[in-house]
Write a protein that holds these residues in place. Structure first.
Motif: not given
Length: 241
Positions: A212-217
């Motif tokens: 989810n962090d990667f998607k947010a980035m």
């Protein structure tokens, strides 16, 4: 200010007591409870002189509850103090308000201590002053110290619950990195947080949080997400004492 809680009878009293102790009077305090089945509501009822609004009903998670609180808020600034957390001193809200009043900052954040269950400090999160581009290298402010003008939520939106435990990270990316809002730094420990967050409970939760962090980035314009995803946890190493 918003506190979200569910079955937090062991910590909600300490949380609210730290709010009561604040030497700042212009406070709208909203508590969103997720239909607790323990003594949480009974404890909250003892602080009706401080709690401006209390809602107790089922929700879909912590960020859904935060969004309910944001929708109820009428003050100029919104911050969140979770039921397991408590203010580190009695002047936190006053110091935060002073910076908002004296500067053009849209957002104020500060430092955070992670505590062991016995109350001893495990990690000291010293945020440092923000400069644009720092998110590209894994930087982020501690969300429990994050205060934002209410008008920003109206313009840029609330927490996106589809990001799971990374919803706070996504919102801070959206506000600070993508939209380049002005941020002020309060160089003091604002909040004490007891260890044991949902995203860190097991490896499966940690992997989902990274996803989810990667998607947010990707959504919010981080230029080097692969490097950022590596540096973000590495920054924590220097916080241990």
């Amino acid at each position: 200010m918003i506190t979200v809680t569910r079955n937090a009878q062991n910590t909600i009293g300490r949380c609210i007591e730290s709010v009561v102790a604040q030497n700042y009077s212009n406070l709208e305090y909203i508590v969103i409870d997720g239909a607790s089945t323990d003594d949480t509501l009974r404890i909250i009822s003892q602080y009706s002189f401080t709690v401006s609004h209390l809602v107790s009903e089922p929700d879909t998670g912590i960020y859904d509850a935060m969004n309910k609180g944001i929708c109820l808020a009428t003050g100029d600034v919104i911050g969140v103090l979770n039921a397991d957390d408590f203010f580190a001193a009695d002047d936190i809200l006053n110091s935060t308000a002073n910076i908002f009043n004296e500067t053009s900052s849209d957002i104020i954040y500060g430092n955070l201590n992670y505590l062991k269950p016995d109350g001893k400090v495990l990690r000291r999160w010293q945020s440092g002053s923000y400069r644009y581009g720092m998110f590209n290298w894994g930087w982020m402010p501690p969300h429990p110290t994050f205060y934002c003008r209410r008008a920003i939520f109206e313009t840029l939106g609330n927490y996106e619950v589809g990001y799971g435990t990374a919803a706070d990270y996504e919102l801070m990316l959206r506000f600070l990195h993508l939209n380049r809002l002005n941020a002020g730094y309060l160089n003091k420990v604002m909040v004490n947080m007891v260890t044991g967050g949902v995203s860190n409970k097991n490896y499966r939760n940690r992997l989902l949080a990274w996803k989810n962090d990667f998607k947010a980035m990707g959504k919010n314009g981080v230029s080097l997400p692969l490097i950022c995803i590596i540096f973000k946890p590495l920054r924590k190493i220097f916080q241990y004492i």
